[in-house]
Design an enzyme around this catalytic site. Sequence first.
Site, PDB file in Angstrom:
ATOM      1  N   GLY A  71       0.794  -1.220   0.000  1.00  0.00           N
ATOM      2  CA  GLY A  71       0.000   0.000   0.000  1.00  0.00           C
ATOM      3  C   GLY A  71       0.826   1.269   0.000  1.00  0.00           C
ATOM      4  O   GLY A  71       0.486   2.246  -0.678  1.00  0.00           O
ATOM      5  N   THR A  72       1.918   1.297   0.741  1.00  0.00           N
ATOM      6  CA  THR A  72       2.731   2.508   0.805  1.00  0.00           C
ATOM      7  C   THR A  72       3.333   2.843  -0.546  1.00  0.00           C
ATOM      8  O   THR A  72       3.294   3.996  -0.986  1.00  0.00           O
ATOM      9  CB  THR A  72       3.839   2.353   1.868  1.00  0.00           C
ATOM     10  OG1 THR A  72       3.232   2.300   3.157  1.00  0.00           O
ATOM     11  CG2 THR A  72       4.816   3.517   1.826  1.00  0.00           C
ATOM     12  N   ASN A 151      -7.950   3.626   8.546  1.00  0.00           N
ATOM     13  CA  ASN A 151      -7.265   2.474   9.130  1.00  0.00           C
ATOM     14  C   ASN A 151      -7.274   2.464  10.654  1.00  0.00           C
ATOM     15  O   ASN A 151      -6.946   1.451  11.270  1.00  0.00           O
ATOM     16  CB  ASN A 151      -5.814   2.418   8.637  1.00  0.00           C
ATOM     17  CG  ASN A 151      -5.058   3.707   8.893  1.00  0.00           C
ATOM     18  OD1 ASN A 151      -5.472   4.781   8.449  1.00  0.00           O
ATOM     19  ND2 ASN A 151      -3.955   3.623   9.614  1.00  0.00           N
ATOM     20  N   GLN A 181      -7.769  -0.613   3.356  1.00  0.00           N
ATOM     21  CA  GLN A 181      -8.607  -1.218   4.397  1.00  0.00           C
ATOM     22  C   GLN A 181      -9.983  -1.636   3.876  1.00  0.00           C
ATOM     23  O   GLN A 181     -10.758  -2.251   4.618  1.00  0.00           O
ATOM     24  CB  GLN A 181      -8.777  -0.255   5.570  1.00  0.00           C
ATOM     25  CG  GLN A 181      -7.487   0.060   6.303  1.00  0.00           C
ATOM     26  CD  GLN A 181      -6.883  -1.127   7.028  1.00  0.00           C
ATOM     27  OE1 GLN A 181      -7.546  -2.134   7.270  1.00  0.00           O
ATOM     28  NE2 GLN A 181      -5.611  -1.033   7.371  1.00  0.00           N
ATOM     29  N   SER A 202      -1.856  -6.732  -0.166  1.00  0.00           N
ATOM     30  CA  SER A 202      -2.056  -8.172   0.013  1.00  0.00           C
ATOM     31  C   SER A 202      -2.221  -8.574   1.472  1.00  0.00           C
ATOM     32  O   SER A 202      -3.121  -9.342   1.818  1.00  0.00           O
ATOM     33  CB  SER A 202      -0.865  -8.924  -0.591  1.00  0.00           C
ATOM     34  OG  SER A 202      -0.837 -10.275  -0.206  1.00  0.00           O
ATOM     35  N   CYS A 324       2.070   1.675  11.245  1.00  0.00           N
ATOM     36  CA  CYS A 324       3.127   2.497  10.655  1.00  0.00           C
ATOM     37  C   CYS A 324       3.525   3.658  11.553  1.00  0.00           C
ATOM     38  O   CYS A 324       4.606   4.218  11.421  1.00  0.00           O
ATOM     39  CB  CYS A 324       2.682   3.023   9.290  1.00  0.00           C
ATOM     40  SG  CYS A 324       2.456   1.703   8.073  1.00  0.00           S
TER      41      CYS A 324
END
Length: 378
Positions: A71-72, A151, A181, A202, A324
């Site tokens: 995602g990042t 999130n 999410q 994933s 994170c």
Amino acid sequence: MREVYLDNSATTRVCEEAAQKALEVMTEKYGNPSSLHSKGIEAQHELEAARKACADMLSADSGEIYFTSGGTESNNTALFGAARALKRRGNRIITTAVEHSSVIEAAAELEKNGFEVIYLEPDKSGRINIDDLKKAVNDKTILVSIMAVNNETGAVQPIENAGRIIHRAAPDALFHVDFVQGFGKLPLKPKKLGIDLLSASSHKIHGPKGAGILYIRKGARIIPLHYGGEQQKKLRPGTEPVAAACGMGAAVKALPDMQSENAYIKDINMYLREKLSGIKNITINSGEECLPYILNFSAVGIRSETMLHYLEERNIFVSSGSACAKGKKSHVLKAMGLTDKQSDSAVRVSFSRFNSREDIDILVNEIINANNTLARSV
């Protein structure tokens, strides 16, 4: 002692189907998908099957799906790639004050480089006001990035109306959605909603870490962040993470029926809400309209870290917010107007299909014990 894992928004346990597929690709179909011999072609077929599975989940074309490391990377590629591609047409970027750090920090970096960034503030429920978006979009707007599901709280943003507003006021602007999410949990179709770019990961859906996707609508143009290969139309060059990507494809295929799964998760969520409502000093920060996979609450007076370690000692795993952030104060809860006491005591519980009411009973029992025994320091 039974393990109770309730930190599924941070990461999920890899499902059997995804683990087996990743192992098969690593040990049997391990060719480089860019190689022209049979082992390479075999790996390429596996990769394309995974790409199609992800595309089908979004009712998209396979050619619109690009594999990333997660995602990042997808969020960074979308923001920096879109800003660089459209900088001659304008300099206004719009996002929200409650985005994931990979969007917030990317936006801040773009701001340092001369772009004007507008941060839409949420209401107490964590949702932005669609009228604020209308006011913010102008003919200088080149990019809007709004997450679908928060999130930390599970708040669902008004994505269904945003695309129409954006493209009407700024036809050349690109609309990006962080769907990390929500992927596999909400029936979102980017083409129908005017979404040009979309990120997913994933390891939030019981697939392996190290893989994610970036959907790029056919016809939308962004500048690549990396150079040095022909893979994935040169947008994300380099050898693809084949095993992880194929594991993600298998995880997508293994997802249960969305409607029945959401009903199951909602039942667990409501069961926990009911139990927490009877405990002194507990306030619930996630509204009932939030996605049921996440429930954020505060045991006011007990620091989040203290509660987390208390539960961990009893083999119960939850979170204080975004993984994170690594313990930093939540910008999301602050933007929602929570007091310092509530924010410093916040706990995020996040569910998956592998959780049950029995997990909730164990969690609540220990929260009651913690509430009665731990010293209050905030």
